[in-house]
Scaffold this active site. Structure first.
Site, short mmCIF file in Angstrom:
data_model
loop_
_atom_site.label_atom_id
_atom_site.label_comp_id
_atom_site.label_asym_id
_atom_site.label_seq_id
_atom_site.Cartn_x
_atom_site.Cartn_y
_atom_site.Cartn_z
N CYS A 96 24.50 -40.28 -21.36
CA CYS A 96 25.74 -39.61 -20.99
C CYS A 96 26.01 -38.44 -21.94
CB CYS A 96 26.91 -40.60 -21.03
SG CYS A 96 28.49 -39.85 -20.56
N GLY A 117 22.23 -42.50 -8.28
CA GLY A 117 23.57 -42.34 -8.84
C GLY A 117 24.54 -41.77 -7.84
#
Length: 317
Positions: free
Chosen positions: A83, A216
């Site tokens: 991230c 995702g």
């Protein structure tokens, strides 16, 4: 998938696929150790199998949270090292961990010492300044020696300064060939690929080179894509429900969850892509966008939609 893959989204997805491994949002060690643990970690048994994705930079804290996750009943523990958000960087975890492979190895080793579950790492192919294939191979070699059970590789570098998280999902070019080369370097280590994959055809192509595929954004934008996955890849004879059956089960879920203060929009916001690519998809999104909010709204909003769509013949799956 912060703010996306909460327990309501995961319940919704389990109505479409029973076999795909689902992941929690990234949950920080601080939230678990100092916050309302049950709020962050509770889940419905229907969501299983389910991976707990942790964010943190302290090996002992990660090990403690991994053990807590194991006690809660999760299927595996996943460390987020991919991230790129500023908030995550300020906490010295996420993608910036790729600067310190030995530290990540220490985290993996600490978690492995506390749990019997698989411990996996999700990461990028690199970060700015450490973006070569050699850097990637060294990172994976280091965490493999610490005992990592599987790696999930987003096939873009993360640019830690100057790009937003959204831009980091689109601006750095995809380098699928790096992930394929990584698998060649580590034939005995399960390697999964992630990034920009949207169709079953693309999944098939990648599975010719790697061991698995993580989806995702497409899993959120087009969730019913997964309606075929159980039959195609897990040989299930009778997978999933039709779209209307999914909505009927969500109606019952919303009714049951209302006793916990869960409002219909907490659940239905995750289902807005259910009719993606179908005739009437716009009608579906508009109906729920306009009707799922408000103090008087309850589970019967789904009955209203099913009735109106049938009468108007607006939605065809």
């Amino acid at each position: 998938m912060m703010d996306w893959t909460d327990r309501h989204y995961r319940y919704f997805m389990r109505l479409i696929t029973k076999r795909v491994l689902l992941y929690t949002e990234m949950i920080t060690t601080g939230a678990i150790l100092k916050g309302n643990r049950h709020r962050y970690l509770s889940f419905s048994r229907e969501e299983f199998p389910l991976s707990l994705q942790l964010g943190g930079d302290n090996p002992s804290h990660l090990a403690e949270c991994a053990k807590i996750g194991e006690d809660y009943g999760y299927s595996e523990i996943n460390l987020n090292a991919g991230c790129p958000s500023d908030r995550v960087q300020n906490g010295s975890f996420g993608a910036c961990l790729m600067k310190e492979p030995e530290k990540v190895a220490d985290m993996v080793s600490s978690m492995k010492s506390k749990v019997k579950l698989p411990v996996t790492v999700k990461h990028r192919i690199g970060i700015n300044g450490k973006e070569s294939l050699d850097d990637l191979v060294y990172f994976v070699k280091t965490i493999r020696e610490a005992g990592v059970d599987r790696v999930i590789v987003h096939a873009r570098i993360a640019i830690l300064e100057g790009l937003s998280p959204a831009e980091n999902r689109t601006v750095p070019p995809l380098r699928y060939e790096d992930v394929r080369s990584l698998k060649s370097e580590f034939p005995d280590l399960p390697v999964e690929i992630n990034g920009g994959i949207k169709t079953l055809h693309e999944i098939d192509e990648h599975l010719s080179f790697v061991d698995g595929v993580m989806i995702g954004r497409a899993a959120y934008e087009n969730p019913y894509l997964f309606s075929e996955v159980d039959s195609l890849y897990y040989k299930e004879v009778n997978p999933g429900y039709s779209r209307s059956e999914v909505l009927e089960h969500l109606r019952d879920y919303i009714r049951n969850m209302s006793s916990e203060g869960v409002k219909p929009h907490h659940v239905l916001r995750h289902a807005l892509g259910l009719y993606f690519g179908c005739e009437g998809a716009r009608f579906f999104r508009r109906f729920f966008s306009e009707n799922m909010h408000g103090s008087s709204v309850d589970y019967t909003v789904i009955d209203r939609f099913l009735s109106e769509s049938k009468q108007s013949n607006q939605v065809k799956a």
